[in-house]
Design a protein around this motif. Structure first.
Motif, PDB file in Angstrom:
ATOM      1  N   GLN A   1      33.661  16.030  66.847  1.00  0.00           N
ATOM      2  CA  GLN A   1      34.977  15.748  66.291  1.00  0.00           C
ATOM      3  C   GLN A   1      35.047  16.082  64.799  1.00  0.00           C
ATOM      4  O   GLN A   1      35.988  16.740  64.338  1.00  0.00           O
ATOM      5  CB  GLN A   1      35.330  14.272  66.518  1.00  0.00           C
ATOM      6  N   SER A   2      34.050  15.652  64.034  1.00  0.00           N
ATOM      7  CA  SER A   2      34.066  15.884  62.579  1.00  0.00           C
ATOM      8  C   SER A   2      33.894  17.360  62.242  1.00  0.00           C
ATOM      9  O   SER A   2      34.591  17.897  61.369  1.00  0.00           O
ATOM     10  CB  SER A   2      32.974  15.054  61.903  1.00  0.00           C
ATOM     11  N   THR A   3      32.959  18.039  62.910  1.00  0.00           N
ATOM     12  CA  THR A   3      32.741  19.460  62.611  1.00  0.00           C
ATOM     13  C   THR A   3      33.954  20.304  63.019  1.00  0.00           C
ATOM     14  O   THR A   3      34.274  21.298  62.342  1.00  0.00           O
ATOM     15  CB  THR A   3      31.485  19.973  63.326  1.00  0.00           C
ATOM     16  N   SER A   4      34.639  19.925  64.103  1.00  0.00           N
ATOM     17  CA  SER A   4      35.833  20.667  64.519  1.00  0.00           C
ATOM     18  C   SER A   4      36.937  20.540  63.481  1.00  0.00           C
ATOM     19  O   SER A   4      37.629  21.525  63.163  1.00  0.00           O
ATOM     20  CB  SER A   4      36.329  20.161  65.882  1.00  0.00           C
ATOM     21  N   GLN A   5      37.114  19.362  62.931  1.00  0.00           N
ATOM     22  CA  GLN A   5      38.133  19.159  61.899  1.00  0.00           C
ATOM     23  C   GLN A   5      37.797  19.934  60.633  1.00  0.00           C
ATOM     24  O   GLN A   5      38.689  20.535  60.010  1.00  0.00           O
ATOM     25  CB  GLN A   5      38.282  17.669  61.603  1.00  0.00           C
ATOM     26  N   MET A   6      36.519  19.955  60.267  1.00  0.00           N
ATOM     27  CA  MET A   6      36.111  20.720  59.091  1.00  0.00           C
ATOM     28  C   MET A   6      36.304  22.219  59.331  1.00  0.00           C
ATOM     29  O   MET A   6      36.739  22.959  58.439  1.00  0.00           O
ATOM     30  CB  MET A   6      34.650  20.425  58.743  1.00  0.00           C
TER      31      MET A   6
ATOM     32  N   ARG B   1      40.072  23.096  59.080  1.00  0.00           N
ATOM     33  CA  ARG B   1      40.538  23.091  57.692  1.00  0.00           C
ATOM     34  C   ARG B   1      39.999  24.302  56.922  1.00  0.00           C
ATOM     35  O   ARG B   1      40.698  24.893  56.092  1.00  0.00           O
ATOM     36  CB  ARG B   1      40.106  21.793  57.012  1.00  0.00           C
ATOM     37  N   LEU B   2      38.770  24.678  57.240  1.00  0.00           N
ATOM     38  CA  LEU B   2      38.186  25.846  56.587  1.00  0.00           C
ATOM     39  C   LEU B   2      38.949  27.113  56.946  1.00  0.00           C
ATOM     40  O   LEU B   2      39.177  27.987  56.092  1.00  0.00           O
ATOM     41  CB  LEU B   2      36.715  25.964  56.985  1.00  0.00           C
ATOM     42  N   LYS B   3      39.383  27.232  58.201  1.00  0.00           N
ATOM     43  CA  LYS B   3      40.154  28.398  58.627  1.00  0.00           C
ATOM     44  C   LYS B   3      41.508  28.438  57.931  1.00  0.00           C
ATOM     45  O   LYS B   3      42.010  29.508  57.573  1.00  0.00           O
ATOM     46  CB  LYS B   3      40.348  28.361  60.148  1.00  0.00           C
ATOM     47  N   ASN B   4      42.112  27.273  57.752  1.00  0.00           N
ATOM     48  CA  ASN B   4      43.416  27.236  57.075  1.00  0.00           C
ATOM     49  C   ASN B   4      43.304  27.731  55.630  1.00  0.00           C
ATOM     50  O   ASN B   4      44.177  28.458  55.144  1.00  0.00           O
ATOM     51  CB  ASN B   4      43.972  25.815  57.106  1.00  0.00           C
ATOM     52  N   TYR B   5      42.247  27.327  54.954  1.00  0.00           N
ATOM     53  CA  TYR B   5      42.053  27.796  53.582  1.00  0.00           C
ATOM     54  C   TYR B   5      41.746  29.289  53.528  1.00  0.00           C
ATOM     55  O   TYR B   5      42.086  29.979  52.561  1.00  0.00           O
ATOM     56  CB  TYR B   5      40.935  27.008  52.890  1.00  0.00           C
ATOM     57  N   LEU B   6      41.088  29.782  54.586  1.00  0.00           N
ATOM     58  CA  LEU B   6      40.755  31.205  54.625  1.00  0.00           C
ATOM     59  C   LEU B   6      42.017  32.058  54.629  1.00  0.00           C
ATOM     60  O   LEU B   6      42.035  33.158  54.070  1.00  0.00           O
ATOM     61  CB  LEU B   6      39.895  31.503  55.858  1.00  0.00           C
ATOM     62  N   LYS B   7      43.108  31.563  55.227  1.00  0.00           N
ATOM     63  CA  LYS B   7      44.348  32.328  55.351  1.00  0.00           C
ATOM     64  C   LYS B   7      45.343  32.029  54.223  1.00  0.00           C
ATOM     65  O   LYS B   7      46.423  32.629  54.194  1.00  0.00           O
ATOM     66  CB  LYS B   7      45.005  32.015  56.700  1.00  0.00           C
TER      67      LYS B   7
ATOM     68  N   GLU C   1      46.499  31.204  50.024  1.00  0.00           N
ATOM     69  CA  GLU C   1      46.251  31.725  48.673  1.00  0.00           C
ATOM     70  C   GLU C   1      45.341  30.810  47.859  1.00  0.00           C
ATOM     71  O   GLU C   1      44.861  31.223  46.797  1.00  0.00           O
ATOM     72  CB  GLU C   1      47.586  31.899  47.943  1.00  0.00           C
ATOM     73  N   ASP C   2      45.082  29.591  48.362  1.00  0.00           N
ATOM     74  CA  ASP C   2      44.240  28.631  47.636  1.00  0.00           C
ATOM     75  C   ASP C   2      42.760  28.789  47.986  1.00  0.00           C
ATOM     76  O   ASP C   2      41.948  27.909  47.667  1.00  0.00           O
ATOM     77  CB  ASP C   2      44.689  27.194  47.931  1.00  0.00           C
ATOM     78  N   ARG C   3      42.411  29.838  48.660  1.00  0.00           N
ATOM     79  CA  ARG C   3      41.003  30.027  49.060  1.00  0.00           C
ATOM     80  C   ARG C   3      40.144  30.231  47.811  1.00  0.00           C
ATOM     81  O   ARG C   3      40.481  31.039  46.941  1.00  0.00           O
ATOM     82  CB  ARG C   3      40.896  31.235  49.991  1.00  0.00           C
ATOM     83  N   TRP C   4      39.061  29.496  47.750  1.00  0.00           N
ATOM     84  CA  TRP C   4      38.157  29.581  46.594  1.00  0.00           C
ATOM     85  C   TRP C   4      36.783  30.139  46.965  1.00  0.00           C
ATOM     86  O   TRP C   4      35.855  30.121  46.159  1.00  0.00           O
ATOM     87  CB  TRP C   4      37.978  28.168  45.993  1.00  0.00           C
ATOM     88  N   PHE C   5      36.634  30.665  48.180  1.00  0.00           N
ATOM     89  CA  PHE C   5      35.335  31.158  48.647  1.00  0.00           C
ATOM     90  C   PHE C   5      35.499  32.566  49.198  1.00  0.00           C
ATOM     91  O   PHE C   5      36.606  33.000  49.559  1.00  0.00           O
ATOM     92  CB  PHE C   5      34.761  30.227  49.720  1.00  0.00           C
ATOM     93  N   SER C   6      34.398  33.257  49.279  1.00  0.00           N
ATOM     94  CA  SER C   6      34.396  34.626  49.803  1.00  0.00           C
ATOM     95  C   SER C   6      34.228  34.616  51.324  1.00  0.00           C
ATOM     96  O   SER C   6      33.941  33.585  51.940  1.00  0.00           O
ATOM     97  CB  SER C   6      33.271  35.433  49.163  1.00  0.00           C
ATOM     98  N   SER C   7      34.352  35.791  51.906  1.00  0.00           N
ATOM     99  CA  SER C   7      34.163  35.907  53.360  1.00  0.00           C
ATOM    100  C   SER C   7      32.723  35.603  53.751  1.00  0.00           C
ATOM    101  O   SER C   7      32.466  34.994  54.804  1.00  0.00           O
ATOM    102  CB  SER C   7      34.547  37.315  53.824  1.00  0.00           C
TER     103      SER C   7
ATOM    104  N   THR D   1      31.528  32.635  56.313  1.00  0.00           N
ATOM    105  CA  THR D   1      30.654  32.856  57.471  1.00  0.00           C
ATOM    106  C   THR D   1      29.448  31.927  57.428  1.00  0.00           C
ATOM    107  O   THR D   1      29.053  31.362  58.465  1.00  0.00           O
ATOM    108  CB  THR D   1      30.194  34.322  57.515  1.00  0.00           C
ATOM    109  N   HIS D   2      28.864  31.744  56.266  1.00  0.00           N
ATOM    110  CA  HIS D   2      27.709  30.861  56.133  1.00  0.00           C
ATOM    111  C   HIS D   2      28.088  29.411  56.436  1.00  0.00           C
ATOM    112  O   HIS D   2      27.330  28.681  57.104  1.00  0.00           O
ATOM    113  CB  HIS D   2      27.132  30.966  54.720  1.00  0.00           C
ATOM    114  N   ALA D   3      29.268  28.975  55.992  1.00  0.00           N
ATOM    115  CA  ALA D   3      29.709  27.603  56.265  1.00  0.00           C
ATOM    116  C   ALA D   3      29.962  27.394  57.758  1.00  0.00           C
ATOM    117  O   ALA D   3      29.596  26.357  58.324  1.00  0.00           O
ATOM    118  CB  ALA D   3      30.975  27.316  55.461  1.00  0.00           C
ATOM    119  N   GLN D   4      30.586  28.356  58.422  1.00  0.00           N
ATOM    120  CA  GLN D   4      30.822  28.250  59.867  1.00  0.00           C
ATOM    121  C   GLN D   4      29.496  28.208  60.635  1.00  0.00           C
ATOM    122  O   GLN D   4      29.345  27.463  61.607  1.00  0.00           O
ATOM    123  CB  GLN D   4      31.665  29.439  60.343  1.00  0.00           C
ATOM    124  N   LYS D   5      28.540  29.007  60.213  1.00  0.00           N
ATOM    125  CA  LYS D   5      27.230  29.008  60.850  1.00  0.00           C
ATOM    126  C   LYS D   5      26.549  27.650  60.697  1.00  0.00           C
ATOM    127  O   LYS D   5      25.894  27.152  61.625  1.00  0.00           O
ATOM    128  CB  LYS D   5      26.371  30.119  60.256  1.00  0.00           C
TER     129      LYS D   5
END
Length: 238
Positions: A187-192, A195-201, A203-209, A213-217
């Motif tokens: 449940q917790s990892t799915s929510q994270m 949210r990570l995917k939303n930031y990826l799309k 303009e407030d994204r503060w991380f690189s691709s 990928t490393h965070a998702q892994k």
């Protein structure tokens, strides 16, 4: 006169015998029906005497009866032969049908890909599964998690604290998809992850691709870690 009629009866019987022989000859191998004009004693078109005319007429009648019987028998033989060939054709049709099916089945069997062995399927399943967390990412002696920089952002504080607490208090039986431990981690990892995917799309994204990928892994590895049995030697000190 008596002798004459005896001779006449004998002649009629003889003519009937000749007609029967001719009919038998035709039925045994002839291809054309015998005709009355083929017999020399039918060649005459007049009678020299009244008695001769009577005998000739009776002979023709007997000959016609024999010819009818012969033709009837021949027609029956031909009908039976045709019926026999019809049955043979049906039998051959059935045999051909199943032969074609067998040829088709053999062709499919020869050209179908071979089924994979259980070892190969297990290997593919292992390859499709995410890797567990490394020793640096998850210290089983202390239960501490080493989070990637992206997931240490303030927006993930709540979920990160929940997961830190779950892994810090993890017991030897806390694993498997049906365990409460796995369900809470999922449940917790799915929510994270969402949210990570939303930031990826956004303009407030503060991380690189690459950091994404490393965070998702890392999140996938954390979920895989909850699915499998933990290191019992490390958890014994918790």
């Amino acid at each position: 006169m008596k002798r004459f009629f005896q001779f006449a009866v004998a002649a009629i019987i003889g003519l009937a015998g000749v007609s029967a022989v001719q009919a038998q000859t035709y039925s045994s191998g002839g291809n054309e029906a015998p005709q009355a004009s083929a017999f020399p004693w039918f060649a005459y078109r007049h009678a020299s005497t009244y008695e001769e005319g009577v005998l000739t007429g009776q002979a023709r009648l007997l000959h016609a009866q024999g010819l009818y019987n012969q033709l009837t028998a021949d027609a029956y033989v031909r009908a039976q032969d045709g019926y026999k060939k019809q049955l043979e054709n049906r039998q051959q049709e059935v045999i051909t049908h199943f032969k074609v099916k067998q040829i088709n089945a053999d062709f499919r069997a020869q050209n179908m890909p071979r089924p994979l062995s259980k070892e190969k399927l297990d290997q593919w399943n292992r390859q499709d599964q995410p890797n567990r967390l490394s020793r640096q990412e998850y210290n089983t002696d202390t239960g501490a998690l080493q989070w990637p920089a992206v997931l240490q952002a303030q927006v993930f504080d709540g979920h990160r604290l929940v997961l830190d607490d779950l892994y810090a208090r993890r017991a030897a039986g806390d694993f498997g998809v049906n365990s409460p431990f796995y369900q809470q981690v999922n449940q917790s990892t799915s929510q994270m992850r969402d949210r990570l995917k939303n930031y990826l799309k956004s303009e407030d994204r503060w991380f690189s691709s690459q950091e994404y990928t490393h965070a998702q892994k890392f999140l996938n590895g954390m979920l895989q870690e909850a699915r499998l049995a933990p290191d019992l030697d490390g958890l014994a000190a918790n």
